[in-house]
Write an enzyme that holds these catalytic residues in place. Structure first.
Site, PDB file in Angstrom:
ATOM      1  N   GLU A 185       1.025  -1.453   0.054  1.00 37.62           N
ATOM      2  CA  GLU A 185       0.131  -0.030  -0.006  1.00 37.62           C
ATOM      3  C   GLU A 185       1.012   1.272  -0.289  1.00 37.62           C
ATOM      4  O   GLU A 185       0.919   2.386   0.930  1.00 37.62           O
ATOM      5  CB  GLU A 185      -1.074   0.018   0.993  1.00 37.62           C
ATOM      6  CG  GLU A 185      -2.040  -1.332   0.903  1.00 37.62           C
ATOM      7  CD  GLU A 185      -3.216  -0.946   1.953  1.00 37.62           C
ATOM      8  OE1 GLU A 185      -2.858  -0.214   2.738  1.00 37.62           O
ATOM      9  OE2 GLU A 185      -4.104  -1.770   1.912  1.00 37.62           O
ATOM     10  N   GLU A 304      -5.074  -8.386  -0.174  1.00 35.68           N
ATOM     11  CA  GLU A 304      -5.911  -8.407   1.171  1.00 35.68           C
ATOM     12  C   GLU A 304      -7.514  -8.208   0.786  1.00 35.68           C
ATOM     13  O   GLU A 304      -7.976  -7.104  -0.251  1.00 35.68           O
ATOM     14  CB  GLU A 304      -5.806  -6.653   1.618  1.00 35.68           C
ATOM     15  CG  GLU A 304      -4.276  -7.504   2.354  1.00 35.68           C
ATOM     16  CD  GLU A 304      -3.797  -6.047   3.248  1.00 35.68           C
ATOM     17  OE1 GLU A 304      -4.828  -5.253   3.927  1.00 35.68           O
ATOM     18  OE2 GLU A 304      -2.638  -6.083   3.059  1.00 35.68           O
TER      19      GLU A 304
HETATM   20  O1  AHR Z   1      -4.728  -6.644   6.825  1.00 36.70           O
HETATM   21  C1  AHR Z   1      -5.086  -4.678   7.914  1.00 36.70           C
HETATM   22  C2  AHR Z   1      -4.173  -3.554   7.125  1.00 36.70           C
HETATM   23  O2  AHR Z   1      -5.160  -3.205   6.039  1.00 36.70           O
HETATM   24  C3  AHR Z   1      -2.979  -4.128   6.514  1.00 36.70           C
HETATM   25  O3  AHR Z   1      -1.445  -3.620   6.843  1.00 36.70           O
HETATM   26  C4  AHR Z   1      -2.774  -3.393   5.391  1.00 36.70           C
HETATM   27  O4  AHR Z   1      -1.917  -3.611   4.186  1.00 36.70           O
HETATM   28  C5  AHR Z   1      -4.131  -3.120   5.145  1.00 36.70           C
HETATM   29  O5  AHR Z   1      -4.390  -1.708   4.777  1.00 36.70           O
END
Ligand code: AHR
Length: 517
Positions: A185, A304
Protein backbone atom coordinates in the site's frame (compact mmCIF):
# COMPACT_ATOMS: atom_id res chain seq x y z
CA UNK A 1 -38.94 -9.35 -14.13
CA UNK A 2 -39.12 -13.08 -13.40
CA UNK A 3 -42.33 -14.82 -12.27
CA UNK A 4 -42.84 -15.62 -8.67
CA UNK A 5 -44.21 -18.98 -7.64
CA UNK A 6 -46.52 -19.55 -4.72
CA UNK A 7 -45.85 -22.37 -2.30
CA UNK A 8 -48.44 -24.20 -0.21
CA UNK A 9 -48.52 -21.79 2.71
CA UNK A 10 -49.07 -18.90 0.28
CA UNK A 11 -45.67 -17.31 0.85
CA UNK A 12 -44.15 -15.99 -2.33
CA UNK A 13 -40.86 -17.33 -3.56
CA UNK A 14 -38.68 -15.49 -5.99
CA UNK A 15 -37.57 -17.49 -9.05
CA UNK A 16 -34.10 -17.56 -10.58
CA UNK A 17 -32.72 -19.30 -13.65
CA UNK A 18 -29.16 -20.28 -14.31
CA UNK A 19 -27.41 -22.22 -17.08
CA UNK A 20 -24.26 -24.29 -16.66
CA UNK A 21 -22.65 -25.73 -19.76
CA UNK A 22 -19.49 -27.83 -19.77
CA UNK A 23 -18.13 -26.03 -22.83
CA UNK A 24 -18.45 -22.48 -21.54
CA UNK A 25 -15.84 -21.68 -18.95
CA UNK A 26 -14.11 -18.47 -17.89
CA UNK A 27 -10.88 -20.31 -17.09
CA UNK A 28 -9.26 -22.51 -14.46
CA UNK A 29 -8.84 -21.35 -10.89
CA UNK A 30 -5.26 -20.80 -9.81
CA UNK A 31 -4.31 -22.81 -6.71
CA UNK A 32 -3.42 -19.50 -5.04
CA UNK A 33 -6.95 -18.07 -5.26
CA UNK A 34 -7.54 -19.38 -1.74
CA UNK A 35 -4.74 -17.65 0.08
CA UNK A 36 -4.62 -15.75 3.35
CA UNK A 37 -2.39 -13.41 5.31
CA UNK A 38 -0.40 -13.34 8.55
CA UNK A 39 0.97 -9.94 9.57
CA UNK A 40 3.00 -9.01 12.63
CA UNK A 41 -0.07 -7.25 13.97
CA UNK A 42 -1.99 -7.75 17.19
CA UNK A 43 -2.22 -11.41 18.14
CA UNK A 44 -1.86 -12.92 14.65
CA UNK A 45 1.61 -14.32 15.31
CA UNK A 46 2.08 -14.23 19.10
CA UNK A 47 -0.70 -16.21 20.86
CA UNK A 48 -2.19 -16.82 17.40
CA UNK A 49 -0.12 -19.21 15.32
CA UNK A 50 2.88 -19.15 17.72
CA UNK A 51 2.64 -19.69 21.45
CA UNK A 52 5.47 -21.68 23.01
CA UNK A 53 4.22 -23.28 26.22
CA UNK A 54 0.64 -23.61 24.94
CA UNK A 55 -0.71 -27.12 25.60
CA UNK A 56 -1.12 -27.76 21.85
CA UNK A 57 2.23 -26.24 20.77
CA UNK A 58 4.76 -28.39 18.94
CA UNK A 59 8.52 -28.28 19.58
CA UNK A 60 8.74 -25.05 17.57
CA UNK A 61 6.05 -23.30 19.55
CA UNK A 62 3.52 -23.55 16.68
CA UNK A 63 -0.02 -24.11 17.96
CA UNK A 64 -1.34 -27.40 16.62
CA UNK A 65 -4.98 -26.53 17.30
CA UNK A 66 -4.66 -23.46 15.05
CA UNK A 67 -2.64 -25.35 12.41
CA UNK A 68 -5.42 -27.96 12.20
CA UNK A 69 -8.07 -25.30 11.57
CA UNK A 70 -5.91 -23.69 8.88
CA UNK A 71 -5.49 -27.07 7.19
CA UNK A 72 -9.26 -27.51 7.35
CA UNK A 73 -9.56 -24.26 5.34
CA UNK A 74 -7.20 -25.64 2.71
CA UNK A 75 -5.25 -22.37 2.50
CA UNK A 76 -2.85 -22.48 -0.44
CA UNK A 77 -0.64 -19.40 0.01
CA UNK A 78 0.01 -17.09 2.98
CA UNK A 79 1.29 -13.53 2.70
CA UNK A 80 3.84 -12.39 5.33
CA UNK A 81 5.04 -10.32 7.31
CA UNK A 82 2.75 -7.39 6.36
CA UNK A 83 0.78 -5.32 5.59
CA UNK A 84 1.66 -1.93 6.98
CA UNK A 85 4.16 -3.60 9.33
CA UNK A 86 6.50 -4.52 6.48
CA UNK A 87 7.19 -0.89 5.57
CA UNK A 88 9.26 -0.44 8.73
CA UNK A 89 10.62 -3.98 9.07
CA UNK A 90 14.26 -5.04 9.09
CA UNK A 91 14.08 -8.71 8.15
CA UNK A 92 17.54 -9.28 9.65
CA UNK A 93 16.03 -8.59 13.12
CA UNK A 94 13.96 -11.77 12.79
CA UNK A 95 16.69 -14.29 11.93
CA UNK A 96 19.50 -15.88 13.93
CA UNK A 97 19.57 -16.80 17.62
CA UNK A 98 16.31 -15.72 19.23
CA UNK A 99 17.99 -14.44 22.38
CA UNK A 100 19.97 -11.84 20.44
CA UNK A 101 17.12 -10.49 18.34
CA UNK A 102 16.25 -6.85 19.05
CA UNK A 103 12.98 -5.47 20.39
CA UNK A 104 11.79 -2.65 18.09
CA UNK A 105 8.98 -0.15 17.98
CA UNK A 106 6.51 -0.96 15.24
CA UNK A 107 5.36 2.43 14.03
CA UNK A 108 2.65 0.98 11.79
CA UNK A 109 0.53 -0.31 14.68
CA UNK A 110 2.06 1.47 17.70
CA UNK A 111 3.29 -1.73 19.33
CA UNK A 112 6.50 -3.43 20.41
CA UNK A 113 7.91 -6.19 18.18
CA UNK A 114 10.21 -8.63 19.98
CA UNK A 115 11.18 -10.55 16.80
CA UNK A 116 10.94 -13.97 18.44
CA UNK A 117 9.29 -15.11 15.20
CA UNK A 118 10.75 -14.25 11.78
CA UNK A 119 11.43 -15.46 8.25
CA UNK A 120 12.72 -18.96 9.05
CA UNK A 121 10.01 -19.65 11.62
CA UNK A 122 7.36 -18.50 9.16
CA UNK A 123 8.71 -20.65 6.30
CA UNK A 124 8.79 -23.69 8.59
CA UNK A 125 5.30 -22.99 9.91
CA UNK A 126 3.89 -22.51 6.36
CA UNK A 127 5.14 -26.01 5.48
CA UNK A 128 3.35 -27.38 8.52
CA UNK A 129 0.03 -25.96 7.29
CA UNK A 130 0.71 -27.02 3.65
CA UNK A 131 0.81 -23.46 2.34
CA UNK A 132 3.16 -21.62 0.01
CA UNK A 133 4.85 -18.44 1.31
CA UNK A 134 4.12 -15.04 -0.28
CA UNK A 135 6.87 -12.79 1.08
CA UNK A 136 6.62 -9.00 1.16
CA UNK A 137 9.70 -6.76 1.07
CA UNK A 138 10.05 -3.37 2.71
CA UNK A 139 9.88 -0.56 0.13
CA UNK A 140 9.02 2.02 2.80
CA UNK A 141 12.11 2.62 4.91
CA UNK A 142 14.25 0.35 2.74
CA UNK A 143 14.81 -0.62 -0.89
CA UNK A 144 16.48 -2.76 -3.53
CA UNK A 145 19.61 -3.65 -1.54
CA UNK A 146 17.77 -5.21 1.41
CA UNK A 147 15.29 -6.88 -0.92
CA UNK A 148 17.98 -8.63 -2.97
CA UNK A 149 19.71 -9.69 0.25
CA UNK A 150 16.50 -11.28 1.50
CA UNK A 151 15.99 -13.15 -1.79
CA UNK A 152 19.57 -14.40 -1.54
CA UNK A 153 19.09 -15.38 2.12
CA UNK A 154 15.89 -17.29 1.35
CA UNK A 155 16.50 -18.77 -2.09
CA UNK A 156 20.21 -19.05 -2.91
CA UNK A 157 21.57 -22.55 -2.29
CA UNK A 158 24.86 -21.55 -0.60
CA UNK A 159 28.42 -20.28 -0.94
CA UNK A 160 27.55 -16.57 -0.63
CA UNK A 161 27.36 -14.27 2.39
CA UNK A 162 23.56 -14.26 2.82
CA UNK A 163 22.90 -17.89 1.85
CA UNK A 164 25.67 -19.04 4.20
CA UNK A 165 24.22 -16.88 6.94
CA UNK A 166 20.94 -18.77 6.49
CA UNK A 167 22.84 -22.04 6.78
CA UNK A 168 24.57 -20.81 9.92
CA UNK A 169 21.06 -20.21 11.30
CA UNK A 170 20.36 -23.91 10.92
CA UNK A 171 18.48 -23.80 7.59
CA UNK A 172 20.57 -25.82 5.15
CA UNK A 173 18.14 -25.96 2.23
CA UNK A 174 16.87 -22.77 0.56
CA UNK A 175 13.22 -21.91 1.23
CA UNK A 176 12.56 -21.50 -2.51
CA UNK A 177 10.02 -18.73 -2.02
CA UNK A 178 8.45 -18.08 -5.39
CA UNK A 179 6.05 -15.21 -4.80
CA UNK A 180 7.16 -11.73 -3.59
CA UNK A 181 5.28 -8.49 -2.95
CA UNK A 182 7.11 -5.26 -3.80
CA UNK A 183 6.07 -3.39 -0.65
CA UNK A 184 2.59 -2.73 0.69
CA UNK A 185 0.00 0.00 0.00
CA UNK A 186 2.71 2.47 -0.98
CA UNK A 187 0.13 5.09 -2.07
CA UNK A 188 -1.35 5.41 1.44
CA UNK A 189 -0.53 8.37 3.70
CA UNK A 190 -0.72 5.92 6.66
CA UNK A 191 2.13 3.88 5.20
CA UNK A 192 5.60 4.28 6.73
CA UNK A 193 7.43 6.25 4.01
CA UNK A 194 4.69 6.22 1.38
CA UNK A 195 5.67 7.25 -2.14
CA UNK A 196 4.24 9.00 -5.15
CA UNK A 197 3.37 6.79 -8.11
CA UNK A 198 6.52 7.96 -9.91
CA UNK A 199 8.74 7.28 -6.90
CA UNK A 200 7.17 3.89 -6.26
CA UNK A 201 7.18 2.86 -9.91
CA UNK A 202 10.94 3.52 -10.06
CA UNK A 203 11.64 1.84 -6.71
CA UNK A 204 9.57 -1.21 -7.64
CA UNK A 205 11.30 -1.51 -11.01
CA UNK A 206 14.81 -1.33 -9.54
CA UNK A 207 13.99 -3.74 -6.70
CA UNK A 208 12.34 -6.12 -9.18
CA UNK A 209 15.44 -6.14 -11.40
CA UNK A 210 17.90 -7.09 -8.66
CA UNK A 211 15.53 -9.57 -7.04
CA UNK A 212 14.99 -11.38 -10.35
CA UNK A 213 18.71 -11.24 -11.17
CA UNK A 214 19.29 -12.98 -7.83
CA UNK A 215 16.62 -15.60 -8.52
CA UNK A 216 15.07 -15.52 -12.02
CA UNK A 217 12.39 -18.04 -11.06
CA UNK A 218 10.51 -15.70 -8.69
CA UNK A 219 7.25 -13.90 -9.43
CA UNK A 220 6.60 -10.32 -8.33
CA UNK A 221 3.52 -8.37 -7.29
CA UNK A 222 3.55 -4.58 -7.69
CA UNK A 223 1.40 -2.47 -5.36
CA UNK A 224 -1.80 -1.23 -6.90
CA UNK A 225 -4.00 1.31 -5.11
CA UNK A 226 -4.79 0.65 -1.44
CA UNK A 227 -8.47 0.61 -2.32
CA UNK A 228 -10.62 1.75 -5.21
CA UNK A 229 -11.64 4.95 -3.39
CA UNK A 230 -8.08 6.34 -3.36
CA UNK A 231 -8.00 9.69 -5.22
CA UNK A 232 -5.16 8.43 -7.41
CA UNK A 233 -6.84 5.09 -8.24
CA UNK A 234 -6.27 4.37 -11.91
CA UNK A 235 -3.51 6.86 -12.53
CA UNK A 236 -1.43 5.11 -9.82
CA UNK A 237 -1.66 1.73 -11.59
CA UNK A 238 -1.02 3.36 -14.95
CA UNK A 239 2.15 5.16 -13.78
CA UNK A 240 3.51 2.23 -11.77
CA UNK A 241 3.02 -0.18 -14.65
CA UNK A 242 4.50 2.30 -17.10
CA UNK A 243 7.72 1.91 -15.13
CA UNK A 244 7.60 -1.71 -14.02
CA UNK A 245 5.38 -3.62 -16.48
CA UNK A 246 8.16 -5.71 -18.00
CA UNK A 247 9.53 -6.74 -14.60
CA UNK A 248 6.42 -7.63 -12.59
CA UNK A 249 3.85 -10.39 -12.92
CA UNK A 250 0.88 -9.15 -10.90
CA UNK A 251 -0.60 -5.93 -9.59
CA UNK A 252 -2.26 -5.93 -6.16
CA UNK A 253 -5.81 -4.96 -5.14
CA UNK A 254 -7.11 -4.52 -1.57
CA UNK A 255 -10.70 -4.18 -0.37
CA UNK A 256 -12.43 -4.22 3.02
CA UNK A 257 -16.21 -4.01 3.37
CA UNK A 258 -17.93 -2.30 6.28
CA UNK A 259 -21.55 -2.26 7.42
CA UNK A 260 -21.47 0.58 9.96
CA UNK A 261 -25.04 1.73 9.32
CA UNK A 262 -26.41 -1.86 9.36
CA UNK A 263 -27.78 -1.52 5.83
CA UNK A 264 -27.42 -5.19 4.86
CA UNK A 265 -28.83 -4.98 1.30
CA UNK A 266 -26.27 -2.28 0.54
CA UNK A 267 -23.50 -4.19 2.35
CA UNK A 268 -24.20 -7.31 0.27
CA UNK A 269 -24.30 -5.24 -2.92
CA UNK A 270 -20.74 -4.07 -2.34
CA UNK A 271 -19.36 -7.08 -4.21
CA UNK A 272 -20.62 -5.33 -7.35
CA UNK A 273 -18.07 -2.60 -6.59
CA UNK A 274 -15.39 -5.26 -6.06
CA UNK A 275 -16.22 -6.72 -9.47
CA UNK A 276 -15.94 -3.26 -11.06
CA UNK A 277 -12.62 -2.70 -9.27
CA UNK A 278 -11.22 -5.93 -10.75
CA UNK A 279 -12.48 -5.08 -14.23
CA UNK A 280 -10.97 -1.59 -14.08
CA UNK A 281 -7.54 -2.80 -12.94
CA UNK A 282 -7.62 -5.52 -15.61
CA UNK A 283 -8.36 -2.83 -18.20
CA UNK A 284 -5.41 -0.70 -17.04
CA UNK A 285 -3.03 -3.68 -17.15
CA UNK A 286 -4.13 -4.40 -20.69
CA UNK A 287 -3.89 -0.76 -21.73
CA UNK A 288 -0.26 -0.62 -20.57
CA UNK A 289 0.34 -3.94 -22.35
CA UNK A 290 -0.95 -2.34 -25.52
CA UNK A 291 1.13 0.82 -25.04
CA UNK A 292 4.24 -1.28 -24.56
CA UNK A 293 3.33 -3.66 -27.36
CA UNK A 294 4.14 -6.40 -24.86
CA UNK A 295 3.36 -10.07 -25.28
CA UNK A 296 3.20 -10.49 -21.53
CA UNK A 297 -0.05 -10.25 -19.56
CA UNK A 298 0.07 -8.83 -16.03
CA UNK A 299 -2.54 -10.54 -13.85
CA UNK A 300 -4.16 -9.56 -10.55
CA UNK A 301 -3.29 -10.41 -6.96
CA UNK A 302 -6.23 -9.55 -4.68
CA UNK A 303 -3.97 -9.94 -1.70
CA UNK A 304 -6.15 -8.29 0.96
CA UNK A 305 -9.92 -8.74 1.06
CA UNK A 306 -12.41 -9.16 3.87
CA UNK A 307 -14.94 -7.42 6.10
CA UNK A 308 -13.34 -5.02 8.60
CA UNK A 309 -15.14 -2.52 10.84
CA UNK A 310 -16.37 -4.14 14.07
CA UNK A 311 -13.13 -3.46 15.95
CA UNK A 312 -12.53 0.11 14.73
CA UNK A 313 -13.79 1.83 17.89
CA UNK A 314 -12.29 -0.57 20.46
CA UNK A 315 -8.90 -0.39 18.72
CA UNK A 316 -8.72 3.32 19.55
CA UNK A 317 -8.64 2.41 23.26
CA UNK A 318 -5.82 -0.16 23.05
CA UNK A 319 -2.73 0.87 25.01
CA UNK A 320 0.28 1.74 22.86
CA UNK A 321 3.73 0.17 22.79
CA UNK A 322 2.84 -3.19 24.23
CA UNK A 323 3.60 -6.55 22.68
CA UNK A 324 0.87 -8.37 20.73
CA UNK A 325 -2.15 -6.41 22.01
CA UNK A 326 -5.66 -7.46 20.87
CA UNK A 327 -6.01 -5.38 17.70
CA UNK A 328 -8.47 -5.69 14.81
CA UNK A 329 -10.29 -8.52 16.59
CA UNK A 330 -13.54 -8.27 14.64
CA UNK A 331 -16.21 -10.75 15.72
CA UNK A 332 -18.10 -11.67 12.58
CA UNK A 333 -21.83 -12.07 12.06
CA UNK A 334 -24.12 -14.05 9.79
CA UNK A 335 -24.37 -10.96 7.54
CA UNK A 336 -20.57 -10.87 7.30
CA UNK A 337 -20.52 -14.53 6.22
CA UNK A 338 -22.89 -13.60 3.37
CA UNK A 339 -20.71 -10.65 2.36
CA UNK A 340 -17.64 -12.91 2.34
CA UNK A 341 -19.64 -15.40 0.26
CA UNK A 342 -20.42 -12.68 -2.30
CA UNK A 343 -16.73 -11.71 -2.39
CA UNK A 344 -15.66 -15.31 -2.96
CA UNK A 345 -18.10 -15.65 -5.86
CA UNK A 346 -16.80 -12.37 -7.31
CA UNK A 347 -13.22 -13.66 -7.17
CA UNK A 348 -14.30 -16.88 -8.86
CA UNK A 349 -16.14 -15.01 -11.61
CA UNK A 350 -12.89 -13.17 -12.36
CA UNK A 351 -10.61 -16.20 -12.06
CA UNK A 352 -9.31 -15.65 -15.59
CA UNK A 353 -7.35 -12.61 -14.28
CA UNK A 354 -7.33 -12.88 -10.48
CA UNK A 355 -4.70 -15.54 -9.91
CA UNK A 356 -3.89 -14.83 -6.27
CA UNK A 357 -6.24 -13.77 -3.49
CA UNK A 358 -5.62 -13.51 0.25
CA UNK A 359 -8.37 -13.38 2.85
CA UNK A 360 -6.98 -10.78 5.25
CA UNK A 361 -6.18 -12.03 7.68
CA UNK A 362 -6.01 -15.59 9.07
CA UNK A 363 -5.77 -15.69 12.87
CA UNK A 364 -7.13 -13.21 15.47
CA UNK A 365 -6.68 -10.13 13.27
CA UNK A 366 -9.86 -9.66 11.12
CA UNK A 367 -9.73 -13.42 10.92
CA UNK A 368 -11.74 -16.58 10.33
CA UNK A 369 -9.88 -18.24 13.24
CA UNK A 370 -9.75 -16.86 16.79
CA UNK A 371 -7.68 -18.04 19.72
CA UNK A 372 -7.52 -17.56 23.45
CA UNK A 373 -4.10 -17.12 24.98
CA UNK A 374 -3.45 -20.36 26.85
CA UNK A 375 -6.89 -21.52 25.71
CA UNK A 376 -8.82 -22.83 22.75
CA UNK A 377 -9.25 -21.88 19.10
CA UNK A 378 -12.54 -21.42 17.27
CA UNK A 379 -14.13 -20.78 13.88
CA UNK A 380 -15.79 -17.45 13.07
CA UNK A 381 -18.84 -17.26 10.77
CA UNK A 382 -16.67 -16.33 7.76
CA UNK A 383 -14.57 -19.47 8.20
CA UNK A 384 -17.23 -21.59 6.54
CA UNK A 385 -17.85 -19.91 3.16
CA UNK A 386 -14.09 -19.70 2.69
CA UNK A 387 -13.65 -23.36 3.56
CA UNK A 388 -16.47 -24.39 1.21
CA UNK A 389 -15.07 -22.42 -1.71
CA UNK A 390 -11.51 -23.53 -1.05
CA UNK A 391 -12.50 -27.20 -0.96
CA UNK A 392 -15.11 -27.31 -3.71
CA UNK A 393 -14.30 -24.22 -5.81
CA UNK A 394 -11.27 -25.45 -7.72
CA UNK A 395 -11.39 -26.21 -11.43
CA UNK A 396 -12.98 -24.57 -14.46
CA UNK A 397 -15.18 -21.63 -13.51
CA UNK A 398 -18.29 -21.81 -15.65
CA UNK A 399 -19.64 -18.83 -17.51
CA UNK A 400 -23.16 -19.19 -16.18
CA UNK A 401 -25.77 -16.55 -16.89
CA UNK A 402 -28.26 -15.98 -14.06
CA UNK A 403 -31.69 -14.41 -14.51
CA UNK A 404 -33.26 -13.06 -11.33
CA UNK A 405 -34.92 -9.91 -10.00
CA UNK A 406 -32.70 -7.01 -9.02
CA UNK A 407 -32.84 -4.24 -6.42
CA UNK A 408 -31.36 -0.79 -5.99
CA UNK A 409 -29.39 -0.19 -2.80
CA UNK A 410 -27.98 3.06 -1.40
CA UNK A 411 -24.78 2.76 -3.41
CA UNK A 412 -25.59 0.32 -6.20
CA UNK A 413 -28.21 -0.07 -8.90
CA UNK A 414 -29.46 -3.38 -10.24
CA UNK A 415 -28.04 -5.68 -7.59
CA UNK A 416 -29.17 -9.22 -8.48
CA UNK A 417 -30.93 -10.92 -5.55
CA UNK A 418 -28.94 -14.03 -6.42
CA UNK A 419 -25.14 -14.01 -6.62
CA UNK A 420 -24.03 -17.34 -8.08
CA UNK A 421 -21.35 -19.19 -9.99
CA UNK A 422 -20.56 -22.79 -10.92
CA UNK A 423 -17.21 -24.59 -10.90
CA UNK A 424 -16.42 -27.84 -12.72
CA UNK A 425 -13.67 -29.96 -11.23
CA UNK A 426 -12.95 -32.41 -14.09
CA UNK A 427 -10.43 -34.42 -12.06
CA UNK A 428 -12.85 -35.06 -9.22
CA UNK A 429 -15.85 -35.27 -11.59
CA UNK A 430 -17.72 -32.68 -9.56
CA UNK A 431 -19.71 -29.56 -10.33
CA UNK A 432 -20.39 -27.13 -7.49
CA UNK A 433 -22.76 -24.17 -7.52
CA UNK A 434 -22.04 -21.43 -4.98
CA UNK A 435 -24.94 -19.08 -4.39
CA UNK A 436 -25.83 -16.25 -2.01
CA UNK A 437 -29.49 -15.30 -1.71
CA UNK A 438 -29.28 -11.56 -1.04
CA UNK A 439 -33.01 -11.36 -0.48
CA UNK A 440 -33.42 -10.97 3.28
CA UNK A 441 -37.11 -11.86 3.29
CA UNK A 442 -37.89 -14.28 0.48
CA UNK A 443 -36.53 -17.64 -0.53
CA UNK A 444 -35.37 -18.10 -4.12
CA UNK A 445 -36.34 -21.09 -6.19
CA UNK A 446 -33.33 -21.78 -8.39
CA UNK A 447 -33.80 -23.69 -11.60
CA UNK A 448 -30.49 -24.57 -13.24
CA UNK A 449 -30.12 -26.05 -16.71
CA UNK A 450 -27.08 -28.31 -16.73
CA UNK A 451 -25.70 -29.51 -20.06
CA UNK A 452 -22.48 -30.66 -21.64
CA UNK A 453 -21.36 -32.88 -18.77
CA UNK A 454 -23.38 -36.05 -19.48
CA UNK A 455 -25.48 -37.38 -16.65
CA UNK A 456 -25.04 -35.75 -13.24
CA UNK A 457 -26.46 -36.55 -9.82
CA UNK A 458 -27.15 -34.38 -6.79
CA UNK A 459 -24.71 -35.05 -3.96
CA UNK A 460 -25.82 -32.49 -1.39
CA UNK A 461 -27.06 -28.99 -0.77
CA UNK A 462 -25.19 -27.43 2.14
CA UNK A 463 -26.29 -24.11 3.43
CA UNK A 464 -25.55 -21.47 6.04
CA UNK A 465 -28.39 -19.31 7.29
CA UNK A 466 -29.61 -17.83 10.54
CA UNK A 467 -32.65 -15.56 10.81
CA UNK A 468 -30.61 -13.35 13.10
CA UNK A 469 -28.18 -11.62 10.78
CA UNK A 470 -26.21 -10.44 13.82
CA UNK A 471 -25.64 -14.00 15.07
CA UNK A 472 -21.97 -14.72 15.84
CA UNK A 473 -19.91 -17.74 16.80
CA UNK A 474 -17.79 -18.02 19.92
CA UNK A 475 -15.56 -20.45 21.72
CA UNK A 476 -18.54 -22.21 23.31
CA UNK A 477 -21.16 -22.04 20.58
CA UNK A 478 -21.37 -21.99 16.78
CA UNK A 479 -24.59 -20.26 15.81
CA UNK A 480 -23.51 -19.94 12.18
CA UNK A 481 -22.32 -23.14 10.54
CA UNK A 482 -23.27 -25.25 7.51
CA UNK A 483 -26.16 -27.71 7.57
CA UNK A 484 -27.25 -30.14 4.88
CA UNK A 485 -30.59 -29.23 3.31
CA UNK A 486 -32.89 -31.84 1.85
CA UNK A 487 -35.49 -31.33 -0.85
CA UNK A 488 -33.66 -30.45 -4.07
CA UNK A 489 -34.39 -32.36 -7.27
CA UNK A 490 -32.52 -33.15 -10.45
CA UNK A 491 -34.33 -34.44 -13.54
CA UNK A 492 -33.54 -35.13 -17.18
CA UNK A 493 -31.19 -37.16 -19.27
CA UNK A 494 -27.59 -36.97 -20.46
CA UNK A 495 -28.37 -34.26 -23.03
CA UNK A 496 -29.58 -31.83 -20.42
CA UNK A 497 -30.63 -31.93 -16.82
CA UNK A 498 -32.65 -29.57 -14.69
CA UNK A 499 -31.82 -28.86 -11.07
CA UNK A 500 -34.40 -27.38 -8.75
CA UNK A 501 -33.44 -26.12 -5.29
CA UNK A 502 -34.81 -23.63 -2.81
CA UNK A 503 -32.40 -21.13 -1.35
CA UNK A 504 -33.65 -19.69 1.96
CA UNK A 505 -33.64 -15.92 2.54
CA UNK A 506 -30.19 -14.49 3.39
CA UNK A 507 -28.29 -17.74 2.84
CA UNK A 508 -24.98 -19.08 1.56
CA UNK A 509 -25.51 -22.23 -0.51
CA UNK A 510 -23.21 -24.93 -1.85
CA UNK A 511 -24.91 -27.33 -4.24
CA UNK A 512 -22.71 -30.29 -5.09
CA UNK A 513 -23.24 -32.44 -8.16
CA UNK A 514 -21.42 -35.56 -9.34
CA UNK A 515 -20.65 -36.15 -13.00
CA UNK A 516 -21.65 -39.77 -13.51
CA UNK A 517 -19.92 -40.70 -16.77
O1 AHR B 1 -4.91 -6.09 7.05
C1 AHR B 1 -4.78 -4.94 7.87
C2 AHR B 1 -4.10 -3.79 7.14
O2 AHR B 1 -4.93 -3.34 6.12
C3 AHR B 1 -2.81 -4.11 6.43
O3 AHR B 1 -1.71 -4.03 7.28
C4 AHR B 1 -2.74 -3.04 5.39
O4 AHR B 1 -2.03 -3.45 4.26
C5 AHR B 1 -4.18 -2.70 5.11
O5 AHR B 1 -4.41 -1.33 5.15
Amino acid sequence: MIDKITVKNDTEIMKAKMTLHGEFSIGETDKRLYGSFIEHLGRAVYTGIYEPGHHSADGNGFRNDVAELIKEMNVSVIRYPGGNFVSGYNWEDGVGPQESRPVRLDLAWGTKEANRFGTNEFAKWAKKVNAEVMMAINLGTRGAQDARNLVEYCNFPGGTYWSDLRKSHGVREPHKINLWCLGNEMDGSWQICSRTAEEYGRAALEAAKVMKWTDPSIELVACGSSFSGMPSFGSWENTVLDHAYDHVDYVSLHTYFANRDNDVPNFLGRSMGMDQFIKTVTGICDLVKLKKKSKKTVNLSFDEWNVWYHSNESDKKVEKWIEAPPLLEDIYTMADALAVGCMLITLLKNADRVKIACLAQLVNVIAPIMTEKNGGAWRQTIFYPFRDASIYGRGAVLRCPVTVDKYDSREFCDVPYLEAVGVHNAEKKEITIFAVNRNLKEAINLEAEIAGFGKVSLVEHRLICNEDLNACNGIKEEKVKPVVQSGGSLEGEEGGMRLNVTLPPASWNVIRLKVCG
